[in-house]
Design an enzyme around this catalytic site. Sequence first.
Site, PDB file in Angstrom:
ATOM      1  N   GLU A  19      -6.020  -2.677   1.232  1.00  0.00           N
ATOM      2  CA  GLU A  19      -7.048  -1.982   0.799  1.00  0.00           C
ATOM      3  C   GLU A  19      -7.261  -0.806   1.851  1.00  0.00           C
ATOM      4  O   GLU A  19      -7.663   0.178   1.187  1.00  0.00           O
ATOM      5  CB  GLU A  19      -8.472  -3.197   1.261  1.00  0.00           C
ATOM      6  CG  GLU A  19      -9.544  -2.988   0.356  1.00  0.00           C
ATOM      7  CD  GLU A  19     -10.576  -3.743   0.510  1.00  0.00           C
ATOM      8  OE1 GLU A  19     -10.345  -4.847   1.166  1.00  0.00           O
ATOM      9  OE2 GLU A  19     -11.828  -3.592   0.235  1.00  0.00           O
ATOM     10  N   ASP A  20      -6.959  -0.885   2.959  1.00  0.00           N
ATOM     11  CA  ASP A  20      -7.342   0.415   3.780  1.00  0.00           C
ATOM     12  C   ASP A  20      -6.160   1.184   4.252  1.00  0.00           C
ATOM     13  O   ASP A  20      -6.487   2.029   4.637  1.00  0.00           O
ATOM     14  CB  ASP A  20      -8.061  -0.121   5.237  1.00  0.00           C
ATOM     15  CG  ASP A  20      -9.439  -1.024   4.742  1.00  0.00           C
ATOM     16  OD1 ASP A  20      -9.780  -0.624   3.395  1.00  0.00           O
ATOM     17  OD2 ASP A  20      -9.659  -1.601   5.666  1.00  0.00           O
TER      18      ASP A  20
END
Length: 721
Positions: A76-77
């Site tokens: 996600e990051d």
Amino acid sequence: MIDIQQILDMASEKNEHTNLELIQKAYVFAAASHQGQTRLSGEPYLSHPLAVAYTLAKMGFDEATIAAGLLHDTVEDTKASIEDIDEEFGEDVADIVDGVTKIDTIKFENKEEAQAENIRKMILAMSHDMRVLMVKLADRLHNMSTLDYQKSYKQQRISRETMDIYAPLANRLGLYIMKRDLEDLSFKYLQPDVYNQIVDWLDKHQVVEKNIIDKVVNLIRNLLQENNVQGKVYGRIKHKYSIYKKMQSQSLTLDEMHDIMAFRVLVKDIRDCYAVLGLVHSQWKPVHGRFKDYISMPKTNGYQSLHTTVIGPEAERIEIQIRTEEMHKQAEHGIAAHWLYKEKGRVNSKDLEQFSWLREIFERQGGESDSKEFIQSLKMDLFKDEVYVYTPAGDVKELPEGATPLDFAFQIHTKVGAHCSGAKINDRLMPLNTELKNGDMVEIITDPNRNPNRDWLSMVKTAKARSYIQRYLRTEERARAIRLGHELLEKEGRKLSLNCARALKDGHFVFVAQDLKYDSVDDLIASVGYGHITPRRVLNRLYGVLHPEESQPDAATQLPVKEGKETQPRKHEGVSLSGIDGVLMRFAQCCNPVPGDAIIGYISRGVGITVHRSDCPNVANMEIERLVSVTWDGEQEAPHAAGIFVIAKNEKGVLASISAAIAKYNVNITGLVMENCVDGRAKLRFKVEVLNAAELYRMIDEIRGMPSILEVIREREGDDV
Ligand code: MN
């Protein structure tokens, strides 16, 4: 800040067979991916996945789960992709990380309890592998414990979500410590004033309370010892949120609260449970109305225990739970929670199996049970019979597995279902029979002119949609039958100079219906439409009603007009209209369908239903409202008319050889038109009678293969050759 060594130590302490290299490798990957990122607290971002992984190690999870805990935010990051994870760490770890990433995309906007419940189910359904949910809960726990650094509105939103979604999920899975921590942390942000009041009060009273707890525990222990009962005794102060809930539900102030402390006695068998209860009650006075025997009367979720409240040594009310070790394991491990969740009051052995993995986690200590089967048992489909999808407004709807947008439309409202004309799934226009998947966002397009049709029955899974469609079709079919009945009677009536419309208006049909034993005029007319009774028979009666002076038994009820044979209701004809019996049917002359052809019915004025081949060009121009689906119904003895069009070189003997070929198939030639063209070709149009399409096409194939034949087709009006 947790460091990797603590995680490795904890993992090998819980299970000496843990693959520490995998965890170590995940740590290196996560450290590289999150390089340079910091949390709002100013700590390196890596502190978060480390904390999550540590929680998972402490709970006794396997290396894949711990590795996934370290990697859970990389997709996600950071620049890492799920394919990278798959390649580096294998499918197991990648699936868990992928699952956690997907859960993070779930929107939580609606605050209604019913919606919260559906979101919880959706998360469970999306966590095919329960380790996904474990990582998600550990993630949430750490985020909650560092929530101070977030902006206030985010603290509120995240705490609300934790209170409504994640704490109940932890509870449902029997992770009671996790549940308490999540609740207390959320409570702190959602109601800071009350929370602080309770914290202060507990601080002030803690010494006193602690003394009482130790004292009571010792008193009970002695009591057991003196009476030769083996057992363990525990005491604790309840967690803050449960104290608050009790204050709320009993409208008490903190000083009036008596149930701050909870005690638990675990013994080896049921007999001892009652023995301990007797001992406690003989020592301290029980509070009236607070004794609950959940052993002889288990809760619907299977929970078993004895609950009592007594006036303790300091004149304090103390709550005591008494149960066997076995009952305790069940209660703590949340198996019961699952039963409660599924169907009330039914204990299902399948569910018990599904939850055995949880018990195993708690039971395996330094385990050799680290087998493939164990890991496999973590991968289960909870709620695999259900799917959860969103409305565009963010409401979650529960549907059975295999449900389609049409089911979804009916779930929203029968009016939406009834006029459903299309559906968008995740913003793309999709067919109405598409199977919905968990997390799909479904938007229904309606058109007031659209109505249910028979095909819809094969597209829906839900009883609600099915019964509505069936009901609609039945009423619709009856309405059609009545329309058709009117038309048939009028047409036949005109031939006989009987004014049916007039007779209806004058009420004469009431007597006809009575005579023919129908409950109502509508029933009678519908029956004509369905073909159960011929118009002629009805009109004979009508004649009798209109001319009573001529009426004599039997013969006199016959109309004096001679009009050929009475049309028998051609009940079968080899075709049936699903749901309707014996409608008058005839085969269209334009396309001559034979058994085996795809067919469709058209309600023709005055003649009943005309059966066309569904690819007949005429069908395209027909009123859709009048089309009905019909099927061949098996036994067809009677031959059906068909046309064959042949183009051949105009040579001697061609006609004879074609006729011979046809005759081989036991097919009757009922007509032939032959046309000689100037270019030396001949066009031959055969009218034949065949039993079915297969035979017809076999015959056509044979003719096509004969010498001198240029083209053979099955003839259909409108086809140009
Ligand atoms: Mn995270």
